[in-house]
Design a protein around this motif. Structure first.
Motif, PDB file in Angstrom:
ATOM      1  N   ALA A 176      30.379  38.638  45.249  1.00  0.00           N
ATOM      2  CA  ALA A 176      31.343  39.732  45.407  1.00  0.00           C
ATOM      3  C   ALA A 176      32.750  39.364  44.971  1.00  0.00           C
ATOM      4  CB  ALA A 176      31.363  40.282  46.833  1.00  0.00           C
ATOM      5  N   THR A 177      32.954  38.161  44.449  1.00  0.00           N
ATOM      6  CA  THR A 177      34.255  37.820  43.892  1.00  0.00           C
ATOM      7  C   THR A 177      34.331  38.329  42.450  1.00  0.00           C
ATOM      8  OG1 THR A 177      33.479  35.639  43.164  1.00  0.00           O
ATOM      9  CG2 THR A 177      34.518  35.788  45.347  1.00  0.00           C
ATOM     10  N   LEU A 178      35.556  38.394  41.929  1.00  0.00           N
ATOM     11  CA  LEU A 178      35.758  38.908  40.578  1.00  0.00           C
ATOM     12  C   LEU A 178      35.459  37.829  39.546  1.00  0.00           C
ATOM     13  CD1 LEU A 178      39.127  40.796  41.178  1.00  0.00           C
ATOM     14  CD2 LEU A 178      36.839  41.795  41.068  1.00  0.00           C
ATOM     15  N   VAL A 179      34.839  38.226  38.432  1.00  0.00           N
ATOM     16  CA  VAL A 179      34.615  37.301  37.326  1.00  0.00           C
ATOM     17  C   VAL A 179      35.973  36.847  36.796  1.00  0.00           C
ATOM     18  CG1 VAL A 179      33.688  37.068  34.992  1.00  0.00           C
ATOM     19  CG2 VAL A 179      32.413  38.366  36.719  1.00  0.00           C
ATOM     20  N   ASP A 180      36.118  35.565  36.563  1.00  0.00           N
ATOM     21  CA  ASP A 180      37.386  35.014  36.090  1.00  0.00           C
ATOM     22  C   ASP A 180      37.825  35.710  34.800  1.00  0.00           C
ATOM     23  OD1 ASP A 180      39.051  32.922  34.430  1.00  0.00           O
ATOM     24  OD2 ASP A 180      39.105  32.232  36.506  1.00  0.00           O
ATOM     25  N   ARG A 181      39.115  36.044  34.740  1.00  0.00           N
ATOM     26  CA  ARG A 181      39.641  36.776  33.591  1.00  0.00           C
ATOM     27  C   ARG A 181      39.443  36.046  32.259  1.00  0.00           C
ATOM     28  NH1 ARG A 181      43.416  40.968  34.035  1.00  0.00           N
ATOM     29  NH2 ARG A 181      43.809  41.686  36.173  1.00  0.00           N
TER      30      ARG A 181
END
Length: 262
Positions: A176-181
């Motif tokens: 549920a964390t964001l994929v690294d930019r």
């Protein structure tokens, strides 16, 4: 499926003559505004102007504290003590409350920015320190959290008011964390795809990850960004897709306690 959802955007992130985002246009779309507090972006003039615009539009106002990192736009990780994290959030929330009051408004929620938010989504103790700082200033403030992460774990343990957030233009990992930019596909630029994804997630009451996994989540608010080439188009597409699916746009009321699913 929820029949209402809030749309939020980060704004007030310009600095002097350097303009960031499309705040005025986004305020025609959103129901909640997260206003930068001068550490990762903004200055007193920008804060004052943004607060007035939000009040004029009847938009819910939130403080958007970040790391003291103007050059890196708050996206570089920093190692701070728990006391420093509490004080950092207290300081920025205090500034936001003063600026909102001067504009005839009030700060109703708080949302962490950038690397501070990403680190807090991985570390519940760090998140708790930040939120304790906010609650020391305003025990009734609604804390906006990245749904189904350590941020949510922290607010559930604190027993404070909170709202779960998902992102319209960001891809998700299976935790549920964001994929690294820095990774391909981390940021979504296609307005039609963004709108379709948000309808699917709101209907499912879940975060849908890059691998297709469904993670049950409190989908109270959707973040729309204003600093990309297609950001405004994405915001409008998400709004239109949701209303077309019968979802009403409304400021979140906040919830309390633990949840297992929406």
């Amino acid at each position: 499926m929820s029949d209402t959802v809030d749309l939020n955007a980060d704004m007030g992130e310009s600095f002097g003559p350097w303009v960031m985002g499309q705040d005025a246009e986004l305020l025609e779309v959103i129901t909640s505004a997260n206003v930068a507090c001068g550490f990762h972006a903004s200055d007193p003039d920008v804060m004052a102007r943004t607060m007035r615009l939000a009040v004029d539009h009847g938009t819910g106002i939130g403080a958007h504290p970040g790391f003291p990192d103007l050059q890196g736009f708050g996206r570089r990780r920093m190692d701070l003590t728990r006391d420093s994290l509490r004080n950092l959030v207290m300081y920025q929330l205090g500034a936001a409350r003063a600026m909102a009051a001067a504009a005839g408004g009030t700060v109703r929620h708080l949302k962490l920015h950038g690397a501070l938010a990403n680190m807090a989504s991985e570390d519940a103790e760090m998140a708790r320190a930040c939120y304790e700082g906010a609650l020391a200033v305003d025990p009734e403030i609604i804390v906006m959290v990245l749904a189904a992460t350590a941020q949510q774990e922290a607010v559930e343990a604190l027993g404070c008011r909170w709202a779960g957030e998902i992102f319209a233009d960001r891809a998700y990992n299976d935790d549920a964390t964001l994929v690294d930019r820095s990774l391909p596909g981390a940021v979504i630029h296609d307005p039609e795809l963004a709108g379709k994804r948000m309808v699917e997630m709101v209907k499912a009451g879940a975060i849908i990850t890059e691998s297709g996994q469904h993670i049950p989540a409190a989908v109270d608010t959707i973040c729309l960004h204003g600093d990309g080439k297609t950001a405004l188009e994405i915001a409008r597409s998400v709004r239109d897709a949701l209303t077309g699916a019968g979802v009403a746009l409304k400021r979140f009321a906040g919830r309390q306690g633990r949840i297992s699913s929406t």
